[in-house]
Motif scaffolding. Structure first.
Motif, mmCIF file in Angstrom:
data_model
loop_
_atom_site.group_PDB
_atom_site.id
_atom_site.type_symbol
_atom_site.label_atom_id
_atom_site.label_comp_id
_atom_site.label_asym_id
_atom_site.label_seq_id
_atom_site.Cartn_x
_atom_site.Cartn_y
_atom_site.Cartn_z
ATOM 1 N N SER A 121 0.512 -1.177 -0.342
ATOM 2 C CA SER A 121 0.176 0.219 -0.301
ATOM 3 C C SER A 121 1.209 1.201 -0.118
ATOM 4 O O SER A 121 0.259 2.425 0.125
ATOM 5 N N MET A 122 2.299 1.421 0.462
ATOM 6 C CA MET A 122 2.597 2.434 -0.046
ATOM 7 C C MET A 122 4.064 2.414 -1.675
ATOM 8 O O MET A 122 4.501 1.815 -1.737
ATOM 9 N N SER B 238 -0.358 6.794 4.244
ATOM 10 C CA SER B 238 -0.691 5.440 5.011
ATOM 11 C C SER B 238 -2.065 5.283 4.993
ATOM 12 O O SER B 238 -2.724 7.144 5.770
ATOM 13 N N TYR B 239 -2.905 4.212 4.814
ATOM 14 C CA TYR B 239 -4.358 4.284 4.798
ATOM 15 C C TYR B 239 -4.885 3.832 6.117
ATOM 16 O O TYR B 239 -5.128 2.853 6.485
#
Length: 111
Positions: A31-32, A103-104
Motif C-alpha cells: 500500500s506504500m 498510509s491508509y
C-alpha cells in the motif's frame, strides 16, 4: 495487523483506489506506493468516496524524502477529508515534481 488483514487491505486499495493509475512501484502487494500529483488527486477523491482515511501523506523529490503531513498535525481523524485535502494543497505549493504516498485507514468492515 495480521498478514491476512494486510493482504485484504492491499486488495481493497488496488481494486477501489489505485486502479487505472500509475503506481510507483507498480506492485499489488504494497500500500506504500507513490503517485504523481495528478494521480494522487484522484487517489484522494476515491479515498473520500469510499469513506476510508489517511493517516499521513509523505512526499519525495528526486527519490529522496522531502516532507510529511499527518492527521495529528491537523488535530483530527484519518477519515476527515478536510485534513488531507488541506495537506495536499499545502504540499502542491512547493511547485516541485513531487511523488506522493500515503498510509491508509480502512475500517475492518470494508475488508
Amino acid at each position: 495487523m495480521t498478514n491476512e488483514q494486510l493482504a485484504l487491505k492491499h486488495k481493497f486499495l488496488n481494486k477501489h483506489i489505485f486502479f487505472g493509475l500509475n503506481k510507483i512501484p507498480n506492485v499489488e502487494t504494497s500500500s506504500m506506493v507513490s503517485f504523481n500529483e495528478e494521480d494522487f488527486a484522484i487517489v484522494l477523491k476515491r479515498v473520500k468516496e469510499h469513506k476510508i482515511g489517511i493517516y499521513g501523506i509523505e512526499v519525495s523529490f528526486d527519490s529522496e524524502f522531502y516532507s510529511i503531513k499527518t492527521h495529528e498535525e491537523y488535530s483530527t481523524f484519518p477519515q476527515d477529508a478536510e485534513w488531507y485535502t488541506a495537506a495536499f494543497k499545502s504540499l502542491k505549493e512547493y511547485q516541485l515534481d513531487l511523488r506522493y504516498s500515503a498510509s491508509y485507514y480502512i475500517a475492518g468492515n470494508l475488508l
